[in-house]
Design a protein around this motif. Structure first.
Motif: not given
Ligand SMILES: Nc1ncnc2c1ncn2[C@@H]1O[C@H](COP(=O)(O)OP(=O)(O)O)[C@@H](O)[C@H]1O
Ligand SMILES: [Mg+2]
Lengths: 272, 374
Positions: B61, B66, B86-87, B91-93, B95, B99, B112-113, B116, B160-161, B164
């Protein structure tokens, strides 16, 4: 299967009779041709026609709806914000006091809430009318919204929001794109609750309304004091119809959602 | 020419991708990360291993943004990222709970990412397609997360992670919810994906086998500190402390008194027992308390006392654990100590040479054990 029992049948009948006989009588008499409320003189819809001519009632109805829509929207925004702070902020100084203060108006007698708001409006020299009723309703119904929304937020998985941040959302985008859509059902129920509370509030409205604006419950109440008229019965019947329609629609929609979801889950279970 | 081995940690010129410099994280009075420093290099598959509550998630984290360190610096490609939210981190996480967004379908979750980042729509579609193919999810593209199985959800979270193309991917116990078979398949899948994408992975796990399988290096943590960082074989063969030896795999530990002897030490341990001899390069233990750690598979078991072997002790078989491919013998020594010896079952069980209450000799070479000061 449970066997039919006379005892159950009787208590069911009595219970429902207790709940609905008064309303049924009211509905029947709204179609009474006679001006005298207690004397049946044949079927007629003329009171509905007269109601539509009655400017005072129509005005009051319009005010009531405007107040209900605007106040429940304000209450939803404020109540949701309060719920987020209460659930999210963790332990801060005076947290217990703050959350207690949010919920206190729920148990406060309405007369007191109404009176204190009246004193406030007089104190700051605000003319009583549609604005003051709206503010008053927003104030007391926001506690209800905040209770409904915070009970949803407690079970909300924070890591969903963190995942949104991680994927590039700002705090506000994370709320708008992830949190809000997920808690939307609770926010909508909060709004509906605030809306109904505002629709049928008599006490607080009578403290905060003025000569320029009256709500329907106040109008009905003052009209009834001069004697029950068939027109009032007609008006009440319309309100019962609207409420019944609303309740049935809401329950059908939520039932359909539940059924769809269950079907999808079963489909998923079959194919994995 | 010999094949170049991937070992940037041995190269003094290599620039680490991530550096923790004396990072401390406190929650109130409680110290979750205690003055921790590590370097992680590009394209590494770095595993954090440790018991529950030792601070693995907190470390992740901190990397994801975070949590903010109470003191110390975290550098990503030479830049201090502590003030970066974080945004804004590359770095992507993934979970621990995956999540996944329940109101979006698989495609929308993966996209989603990218959305953005204001990526053009055709590029998003192409990237999502690529991710779906990589994680073998193409046929589930339009499902909602609750309409797919646990293993599929885990792959969506990974896709998803990864979408990006982060510099660094953090995986917090990614395989915790899977059963053993699926876990093993997924471990290889992860290694494959890591190799294909060239992303640096930091994985948290409390399963030492998993760490050994996937990682280029393993860091063993305890109470907010890193006890040892090394390659999986080094951490298994040459643990730097009893804690690590005990945490990674099975081990027999003899506690005794060291006195310097040929190329190492003689360790006096049990009443009336011949001292154990161990060769080691560890210095400064002469005359001190020490420990000898020996893996069960390095202990041989025989009916007769073996010739020409560094160490041998006599014991009685106390228990036998038959694990299919291997058997573990629990041998009781005269002083009551139990020593584990492991043998591969190359023969059928009916022809096993030892049984309960047999007297047996346990033996190992001078170099089989590791001498530890603590
Ligand atoms: N937000 C927090 N507030 C207080 N204590 C925390 C918080 N997050 C983690 N901790 C504590 O820090 C320690 C390490 O937690 P964690 O990093 O989650 O461990 P692990 O992932 O290795 O199991 C635990 O003792 C936990 O209780
Ligand atoms: Mg954890």
């Amino acid at each position: 299967m449970r066997r039919f029992s006379w005892f159950n049948a009787t208590s069911l009948t009595l219970g429902f009779a207790f709940l609905y006989v008064p309303m049924i009588i009211l509905i029947i008499y709204s179609f009474n041709a006679s001006k005298l409320v207690t004397v049946w003189a044949g079927f007629s819809t003329k009171w509905y026609g007269e109601l539509m001519q009655n400017e005072a009632f129509l005005d009051a109805a319009w005010v009531t709806i405007k107040v209900a829509v605007i106040s429940s929207s304000i209450a939803t925004v404020l109540g949701t914000m309060a719920a987020i702070v209460l659930v999210r902020a963790g332990r801060f100084h005076g947290r217990t006091l703050f959350s207690g203060m949010i919920y206190a108006p729920l148990v406060m007698p309405e007369v007191i809430t109404g009176l204190s708001l009246l004193l406030l409006f007089i104190g700051i020299g605000m003319d009583r009318g549609i604005v003051t009723i709206t503010l008053a309703h927003a104030t007391f119904s926001m506690c209800y919204v905040s209770v409904v929304v915070s009970s949803r937020l407690i079970s909300f998985d924070r890591s969903l929001e963190e995942a949104a941040l991680d994927l590039g959302c700002s705090q506000f985008e994370a709320f708008r794109l992830v949190t809000l859509p997920i808690i939307a059902p609770a926010v909508i129920s909060g709004w509906l609750l605030a809306f109904t509370l505002s629709l049928d509030d008599l006490v607080i409205a009578s403290f905060t309304s003025g000569p320029s604006a009256t709500t329907l419950p106040i109008k009905i109440y003052s009209a009834v004091r001069l004697g029950v008229s068939p027109e009032i019965n007609a008006l009440s019947t319309i309100m019962i119809a609207i409420v019944t329609f609303g309740v049935i629609t809401a329950s059908l929609v939520s039932k359909r959602n539940a059924v769809n979801r269950q079907r999808e889950e079963q489909a998923a279970a079959r194919m994995t | 020419m010999a094949e170049t081995v991937f070992a940037p940690w041995d190269d003094s010129n290599a620039k680490p991708l991530i550096q923790f410099k004396n990072v401390t994280k406190r929650f109130g009075e409680f110290t979750a990360i205690d003055d921790l420093s590590i370097d992680i290099f590009e394209q590494e598959f770095f595993a954090l291993l440790g018991p529950s509550g030792c601070g693995k998630t907190t470390l992740m984290r901190l990397l994801a943004g975070f949590e903010t360190p109470t003191s110390g610096e975290i550098l990503l490609a030479g830049e201090n990222i502590v003030p970066v939210p974080p945004n804004k981190r590359a770095v992507n996480m993934m979970f621990q709970s995956y999540a996944l967004f329940p109101h979006l379908d698989i495609t929308e979750n993966i996209a989603f990412g990218l959305k953005r980042d204001k990526m053009p729509k055709p590029d998003i579609d192409a990237r999502v397609e690529e991710m779906l193919a990589l994680t073998r999810l193409t046929q589930f593209a339009r499902r909602k997360p609750h309409q797919i199985s646990g293993g599929q959800r885990q792959r969506v979270a990974l896709a998803r992670s990864l979408a990006k193309a982060p510099k660094l991917l953090l995986l917090d116990e990614p395989l915790g919810a899977l059963d053993k078979k699926l876990r093993q398949d997924t471990q290889f899948e992860l290694m494959d994906i890591q190799e294909k994408t060239g992303t640096t992975f930091v994985i948290v796990t409390h399963d030492q086998e998993e760490a050994m399988t996937v990682a280029s290096r393993v860091a063993v943590m305890d109470e907010g500190r890193i006890v040892q960082v090394a390659t999986p074989d080094a951490i298994y063969e040459t643990p730097n402390s009893i804690y690590v030896a005990d945490f990674i795999g099975d081990v027999n530990i003899f506690e005794g008194h060291a006195s310097a002897a040929a190329d190492g030490y003689d360790i006096a341990w049990g009443e009336g027992q011949k001292p154990l001899h161990a060769k080691t390069s560890v210095e400064n233990l002469d005359g001190k308390q020490c420990y000898l750690a020996i893996r069960p598979e390095k202990v041989s078991i025989s009916a007769q006392k073996p010739e020409n072997v560094g160490n041998a002790v006599l014991g009685k078989i106390h228990d036998i654990a038959y694990l299919g491919n291997i058997s573990t013998y629990y041998v009781g020594l005269p002083d009551g100590k139990i020593v584990k010896a492991q043998t591969a079952n190359t023969r059928r069980i009916s022809r096993r040479s030892f049984t309960w209450e047999d007297d047996v000799w346990l033996s190992w070479t001078d170099t089989a054990g590791v001498v530890l000061g603590r």
